[in-house]
Design a protein around this motif. Structure first.
Motif, PDB file in Angstrom:
ATOM      1  N   LEU A  43       0.827  -1.207   0.000  1.00 27.75           N
ATOM      2  CA  LEU A  43       0.000   0.000   0.000  1.00 27.75           C
ATOM      3  C   LEU A  43       0.865   1.263   0.000  1.00 27.75           C
ATOM      4  O   LEU A  43       0.559   2.242  -0.685  1.00 27.75           O
ATOM      5  N   GLY A  44       1.953   1.238   0.776  1.00 25.30           N
ATOM      6  CA  GLY A  44       2.845   2.397   0.815  1.00 25.30           C
ATOM      7  C   GLY A  44       3.526   2.638  -0.522  1.00 25.30           C
ATOM      8  O   GLY A  44       3.651   3.783  -0.976  1.00 25.30           O
ATOM      9  N   LEU A  45       3.950   1.565  -1.189  1.00 22.40           N
ATOM     10  CA  LEU A  45       4.571   1.717  -2.507  1.00 22.40           C
ATOM     11  C   LEU A  45       3.560   2.224  -3.529  1.00 22.40           C
ATOM     12  O   LEU A  45       3.905   3.018  -4.422  1.00 22.40           O
ATOM     13  N   GLY A  46       2.309   1.775  -3.414  1.00 22.20           N
ATOM     14  CA  GLY A  46       1.277   2.288  -4.316  1.00 22.20           C
ATOM     15  C   GLY A  46       1.076   3.784  -4.145  1.00 22.20           C
ATOM     16  O   GLY A  46       0.934   4.521  -5.126  1.00 22.20           O
ATOM     17  N   ILE A 163       9.321   3.530 -11.338  1.00 20.93           N
ATOM     18  CA  ILE A 163       7.887   3.249 -11.266  1.00 20.93           C
ATOM     19  C   ILE A 163       7.618   1.783 -11.601  1.00 20.93           C
ATOM     20  O   ILE A 163       6.786   1.118 -10.965  1.00 20.93           O
ATOM     21  N   ALA A 164       8.325   1.260 -12.613  1.00 20.05           N
ATOM     22  CA  ALA A 164       8.158  -0.149 -12.979  1.00 20.05           C
ATOM     23  C   ALA A 164       8.611  -1.063 -11.847  1.00 20.05           C
ATOM     24  O   ALA A 164       7.968  -2.084 -11.554  1.00 20.05           O
ATOM     25  N   LEU A 165       9.717  -0.699 -11.190  1.00 20.65           N
ATOM     26  CA  LEU A 165      10.192  -1.491 -10.049  1.00 20.65           C
ATOM     27  C   LEU A 165       9.181  -1.469  -8.909  1.00 20.65           C
ATOM     28  O   LEU A 165       8.912  -2.501  -8.277  1.00 20.65           O
ATOM     29  N   GLN A 170       4.974  -4.160  -5.703  1.00 23.78           N
ATOM     30  CA  GLN A 170       3.576  -4.235  -5.268  1.00 23.78           C
ATOM     31  C   GLN A 170       2.999  -5.618  -5.537  1.00 23.78           C
ATOM     32  O   GLN A 170       2.304  -6.188  -4.683  1.00 23.78           O
ATOM     33  N   TRP A 171       3.254  -6.147  -6.727  1.00 24.45           N
ATOM     34  CA  TRP A 171       2.764  -7.482  -7.041  1.00 24.45           C
ATOM     35  C   TRP A 171       3.384  -8.522  -6.120  1.00 24.45           C
ATOM     36  O   TRP A 171       2.718  -9.484  -5.704  1.00 24.45           O
ATOM     37  N   LEU A 172       4.661  -8.341  -5.795  1.00 18.14           N
ATOM     38  CA  LEU A 172       5.325  -9.265  -4.868  1.00 18.14           C
ATOM     39  C   LEU A 172       4.675  -9.202  -3.491  1.00 18.14           C
ATOM     40  O   LEU A 172       4.438 -10.237  -2.858  1.00 18.14           O
ATOM     41  N   ALA A 173       4.366  -7.994  -3.021  1.00 15.07           N
ATOM     42  CA  ALA A 173       3.707  -7.848  -1.718  1.00 15.07           C
ATOM     43  C   ALA A 173       2.323  -8.507  -1.732  1.00 15.07           C
ATOM     44  O   ALA A 173       1.935  -9.174  -0.766  1.00 15.07           O
ATOM     45  N   ALA A 174       1.583  -8.323  -2.838  1.00 18.74           N
ATOM     46  CA  ALA A 174       0.266  -8.953  -2.940  1.00 18.74           C
ATOM     47  C   ALA A 174       0.387 -10.472  -2.935  1.00 18.74           C
ATOM     48  O   ALA A 174      -0.427 -11.174  -2.306  1.00 18.74           O
TER      49      ALA A 174
END
Length: 298
Positions: A43-46, A163-165, A170-174
């Motif tokens: 959430l923070g990275l988003g 931004i891509a990183l 984010q996908w990894l966190a999900a």
């Protein structure tokens, strides 16, 4: 038998609920700790990606690359006049020579190499209403009419790899949150089966007394739900303490990019709801496991 969250004395005698004795609450606490940290990271990275994107989407830098200082200055003034006439331009600022010297000093030293000794492009910072491609193209065309050799850099392009990183993280966190949820459900299944084996004689007696599978299932799922809620709250408290500590450290660094990694009120509410979501997941997993196991016993 009662069917509320608060068990009666008779129910506790049938199925003791020592939430501090068994390993399941503490394992779930560890899982919730890791889940909350992963969720907070995603959430923070988003939030950081949105903040950086919004800040830089309409930012441009116009470089007037010309060795002759008179021509360079004339083209810079012409570009400024053209940009002021553009409706999509909200602000523009020409970077002065003193500011350029300060920016180049760490690499060139204090020798004063600007001006005739070292021709430096004239820089004009431009802010647009937004980063729409059509608006940017219109500005580029207007600039090149008066300064054909000008270079126009979009600030957002500089940070596209970052931004891509951030998106990948984010996908990894999900994925980590999903794996933790699956692991929690597996732990509940194993715990429910172990509890059934431990209280098998009690279950047989309850069946002889006329208790239904649904009533027996309710006893086990309530116990497991309370254990899961207790462990989830413990894990959340520990994770929230770590989140607050890391937030203070990040703010103390004074970095604009790291400072963009923050949690909104909705994000915090989602994290606080994780233990209750975990308890619901544990209740469902326990219910399915116990009902299937009881059917096999008959």
């Amino acid at each position: 038998m009662s069917f509320g969250l608060i068990s009666s004395r008779a129910d506790r005698r049938l199925l003791p609920e020592g939430r501090l004795a068994g390993p399941m609450p503490w394992v779930i606490a560890i899982m919730m700790f890791l889940t909350a940290l992963a969720a907070a990271t995603g959430l923070g990275l988003g939030a950081a990606a949105r903040t950086i994107g919004n800040d830089l989407s309409g930012k441009l830098t116009v470089q007037i690359v010309e060795a002759n200082p008179d021509i360079r200055d004339a083209q810079a003034q012409a570009v400024e006049r053209v940009l002021r006439g553009q409706a999509d331009v909200t602000a523009l600022r020409r970077v002065g020579e003193a500011e350029m010297a300060a920016l180049l000093e760490p690499w060139l030293g204090e020798a004063g190499l600007l001006g005739e000794d070292l021709p430096v492009p004239a820089l004009i910072d431009v802010s647009l209403r937004d980063g729409d491609d059509k608006r940017v193209e219109a500005v580029e065309q207007a600039v090149r009419k008066v300064a054909p050799t000008a270079r126009i850099d979009r600030h957002a392009r500089w940070l596209e790899p970052i931004i891509a990183l951030i998106g990948s993280l984010q996908w990894l966190a999900a994925a980590l949150v999903g794996l933790m949820a699956a692991a929690t459900a597996s732990i509940v299944v194993l715990s429910a089966r172990a509890a059934l084996n431990t209280h098998r004689e009690t279950i047989d007696v309850l069946h002889l007394m006329g208790a239904t599978d649904l009533q027996i299932t309710h006893l086990f799922q309530r116990r497991i739900a309370l254990d899961a809620l207790f462990g989830g709250l413990v894990g959340l408290i520990a994770a929230y303490a770590v989140i607050l500590l890391l937030g203070d450290r990040v703010q103390a660094m004074g970095s604009d990019m790291l400072g963009a990694v923050s949690l909104s009120g909705i994000d915090r509410a989602l994290i606080l709801a994780l233990p209750f979501a975990g308890a619901l997941l544990a209740t469902f997993a326990a219910r399915v496991t116990v009902i299937k196991s009881l059917r096999k016993m008959l």
